[in-house]
Design a protein around this motif. Structure first.
Motif, PDB file in Angstrom:
ATOM      1  N   PHE A 458       0.844  -1.198   0.000  1.00 53.41           N
ATOM      2  CA  PHE A 458       0.000   0.000   0.000  1.00 53.41           C
ATOM      3  C   PHE A 458       0.882   1.251   0.000  1.00 53.41           C
ATOM      4  CE2 PHE A 458      -4.345   1.412   1.970  1.00 53.41           C
ATOM      5  CZ  PHE A 458      -4.479   2.366   0.974  1.00 53.41           C
ATOM      6  N   LEU A 459       1.858   1.278   0.894  1.00 54.56           N
ATOM      7  CA  LEU A 459       2.764   2.428   0.960  1.00 54.56           C
ATOM      8  C   LEU A 459       3.539   2.614  -0.338  1.00 54.56           C
ATOM      9  CD1 LEU A 459       4.241   2.061   4.573  1.00 54.56           C
ATOM     10  CD2 LEU A 459       2.489   3.661   3.795  1.00 54.56           C
ATOM     11  N   GLN A 460       3.970   1.518  -0.930  1.00 61.32           N
ATOM     12  CA  GLN A 460       4.706   1.605  -2.196  1.00 61.32           C
ATOM     13  C   GLN A 460       3.834   2.210  -3.287  1.00 61.32           C
ATOM     14  OE1 GLN A 460       6.173  -2.150  -3.618  1.00 61.32           O
ATOM     15  NE2 GLN A 460       7.019  -1.292  -5.507  1.00 61.32           N
ATOM     16  N   ARG A 461       2.571   1.793  -3.341  1.00 63.64           N
ATOM     17  CA  ARG A 461       1.669   2.334  -4.355  1.00 63.64           C
ATOM     18  C   ARG A 461       1.417   3.823  -4.124  1.00 63.64           C
ATOM     19  NH1 ARG A 461       1.436  -2.710  -4.736  1.00 63.64           N
ATOM     20  NH2 ARG A 461       0.280  -3.963  -6.243  1.00 63.64           N
ATOM     21  N   VAL A 462       1.304   4.218  -2.866  1.00 57.94           N
ATOM     22  CA  VAL A 462       1.132   5.645  -2.556  1.00 57.94           C
ATOM     23  C   VAL A 462       2.362   6.431  -2.998  1.00 57.94           C
ATOM     24  CG1 VAL A 462       0.882   7.337  -0.697  1.00 57.94           C
ATOM     25  CG2 VAL A 462      -0.453   5.217  -0.642  1.00 57.94           C
ATOM     26  N   ALA A 463       3.525   5.923  -2.647  1.00 56.09           N
ATOM     27  CA  ALA A 463       4.763   6.622  -2.989  1.00 56.09           C
ATOM     28  C   ALA A 463       4.924   6.767  -4.497  1.00 56.09           C
ATOM     29  CB  ALA A 463       5.963   5.883  -2.394  1.00 56.09           C
ATOM     30  N   GLU A 464       4.666   5.704  -5.247  1.00 53.05           N
ATOM     31  CA  GLU A 464       4.827   5.743  -6.696  1.00 53.05           C
ATOM     32  C   GLU A 464       3.790   6.653  -7.352  1.00 53.05           C
ATOM     33  OE1 GLU A 464       4.536   1.683  -7.808  1.00 53.05           O
ATOM     34  OE2 GLU A 464       6.603   1.181  -7.231  1.00 53.05           O
ATOM     35  N   SER A 465       2.534   6.536  -6.940  1.00 55.13           N
ATOM     36  CA  SER A 465       1.471   7.305  -7.568  1.00 55.13           C
ATOM     37  C   SER A 465       1.549   8.782  -7.230  1.00 55.13           C
ATOM     38  CB  SER A 465       0.107   6.756  -7.139  1.00 55.13           C
ATOM     39  OG  SER A 465      -0.948   7.557  -7.634  1.00 55.13           O
TER      40      SER A 465
END
Length: 583
Positions: A458-465
């Motif tokens: 979830f955090l990775q997707r937030v960071a990338e997006s």
């Protein structure tokens, strides 16, 4: 027995069709006028909730359920129609959400800016409950009416949270949940007896920001100092004369007087026309031009089909939504996707399926603009991350970037009832999710491993997006809920606004001018009456009579949603905490 059930359904449907046919003739004759009067006053009933999308229920054939999109389209089309002179709206309690209220306020302001009048009337703004949102919307009208002896319930905002740990202890039920991180308070309902310091900090910040939005909105519309609005709140509910003296209402009068005054302002021959009837004759403002697909994700995110049952909560089924996204992505006529979200989250796996479908749509050349409604939190925010741009209303409840999972242990309850269990298992964690035994060390390790991996993704997707570093993403996450205004400052959303602003961005992303004419097409299309009747015959449709019978149970069911959702245990969840504003 199957043949008996078939004939029972067959005869029931035949009888229903006869009644439906007679009703249809009357409904069509009464509701669908061939032409509009020379002077139109749009009549809005804002005493009931506005659906985000068409219900798809067979009961809607008899009683039309007004949607937010329908009201927005009527106001948007009406401000360009020389026949439309103004709008008359009736209010009651806070049945419309905060974000929807802000969208409608903006639409009323655009309507008034075209030179048309707007009259608001209520017997009471709130009555036996709060009237904050209803009055906030009414304050955007140029003339606000209140019935004599009515009250103005701008009592301010509060949040009430249920905590059932003591009740579970008395029953012998053991809630076993883990969450990431300290602000992820969904499971606190079951595991705590009161607010944690982190939960209280989060709720206080939410109430403070939403209160500022409420005060500033009323002050701006009524040309009052914010301090005067806050003073009125501290003394509310206000009597009708007090509301008039404080310049919060313009006139005291009755519904017929407000109606007559609105028709008088519209001119000779003016008639009241509801949004559905107006759009049926005049057409919508988004019925011509290149196609923008409108896809909704409304309710708890689950696997399977989307459901809108008479009893219980609306479900945003990943199978239905993914199919809609794929159809829009494959349609050569579709230039962009407007993805409307009104969800507090749900199943992580279902949320990821929807997110992946949106990513593929973008890879297929279809821009995606996410529009957040009253809530787009946790799993609702997860699916928004796939969009090119995210638009939220200032009062949208969003964020809640975190995960939770667990189960209820009923071993002690079972012992109290004299029911004892024995077991045979083939692997170490075979009974991990059993409610009659607590998590052992192996089960606890697996549960934490699942949560850690899901939260990291979830955090990775937030960071990338959102183009953040891992530390930045975690700082705005931790399960914390934000308002749309706060989220904009933190970089979690791109712009503040409603569907109108999102549609402008969709046009631009599709290579069109910001004000280009477009056809806004829902995917999937609403079910026809014939389709609903076929479902009824097959035993999959709703029973018409049950719709009215269970309507009164909805408020109670809303309070029970967290417990029901937890008992169902649909794997790891990305859900916002259960909270009730202003009750």
């Amino acid at each position: 027995m199957r043949i008996v059930r078939f004939f029972v359904r067959l005869f029931a449907v035949i009888g229903f069709l006869l009644v439906a046919g007679a009703v249809a003739v009357v409904v069509l004759a009464v509701r669908h006028e061939p032409a509009l009067p020379d002077a139109v006053v749009l009549e809005l009933d804002l005493t009931k909730p506005l659906a985000e999308s068409e219900s798809g229920r067979i009961g809607s054939f008899f009683e039309h359920q007004t949607t937010l999109r329908e009201v927005l389209d009527a106001l948007d089309g009406g401000r360009r129609d020389p026949k439309v002179k103004g709008v008359l709206a009736r209010f009651s309690d806070d049945s419309i959400g905060f974000a929807q209220t802000q969208e409608l306020r903006a639409a009323i302001e655009r309507f008034r800016a075209s030179g048309r009048f707007a009259v608001a009337f209520a017997e009471e703004y709130g009555g036996g409950g709060p009237g904050n949102r209803s009055y906030l919307l009414a304050s955007a009208f140029d003339e606000v009416w209140l019935q004599p002896l009515g009250t103005l319930g701008i009592t301010g905002l509060s949040v009430e949270l249920p905590f059932a740990r003591d009740a579970f202890d008395q029953m012998g039920v053991q809630p076993q949940f883990a969450q990431r991180e300290e602000y992820k308070s969904f499971a606190d309902t079951f595991t705590k007896s009161g607010m944690t310091p982190a939960n209280r900090e989060m709720m206080e910040a939410l109430v403070a920001d939403l209160t500022n939005q409420l005060v500033e909105g009323i002050a701006s519309s009524r040309r009052l100092a914010p301090a005067a609005v806050r003073a009125a709140m501290d003394n509310a509910p206000l009597l009708s004369r007090e509301a008039l003296d404080r310049k919060l209402v313009d006139r005291l009068g009755y519904a017929d007087e407000a109606r007559d005054e609105a028709l008088k302002r519209a001119g000779a021959g003016a008639e009241l026309v509801e949004p559905f009837d107006y759009l049926s004759v005049a057409g919508g403002p988004h019925d011509a031009g290149p196609t923008i697909a409108l896809i909704h994700a409304v309710g708890t995110i689950t696997g399977g089909k989307s459901e809108k049952p008479a009893l219980g909560e609306v479900a945003a089924g990943s199978e239905t939504i993914v199919e809609a996204i794929e159809e829009a992505a494959d349609d050569p006529e579709v230039r962009a996707i407007l993805f409307r979200i009104d969800s507090g989250g749900g199943s992580v796996s279902a949320s990821e399926a929807i997110r992946r479908a949106l990513v593929k749509a973008r890879q297929n050349g279809k821009p995606v603009i996410a529009s957040m409604g009253d809530a787009a939190a946790s799993g609702g925010y997860w699916i928004a991350l796939a969009a090119d741009r995210i638009v939220a209303s200032p009062a949208t409840v969003t964020g809640s970037i975190g995960v939770v999972a667990g189960k209820f242990g009923v071993a002690s309850l079972s012992d109290k009832l004299g029911v004892h269990w024995d077991r045979v298992q083939s692997a170490r964690n075979a009974g991990m999710w059993s409610p009659v035994r607590p998590f052992d060390d192996g089960g606890t390790e697996r549960l934490n491993a699942i949560l850690d991996d899901t939260y990291a993704n979830f955090l990775q997707r937030v960071a990338e997006s959102r183009r953040m570093s891992p530390d930045q993403a975690r700082n705005v996450a931790k399960g914390r809920v934000w308002t749309g205004a706060q989220a904009r400052e933190l970089g979690l959303v791109d712009e503040l606004g409603g569907q109108d602003q999102a549609l402008t961005l969709a046009r631009t992303a599709a290579g069109l001018s910001p004000d280009a004419a477009v056809t806004l097409t829902p995917f999937p299309p609403p079910k026809s009456v014939t389709d609903q009747l076929m479902e009824l015959m097959s035993g999959r449709g709703e029973l018409v009579g049950a719709l009215a019978a269970v309507a009164e149970l909805r408020p109670l069911l809303a309070q029970l949603r967290p417990l029901v959702a937890a008992v169902q245990g649909d794997g790891v969840q990305a859900r916002m905490p259960a909270m009730t504003l202003e009750r």
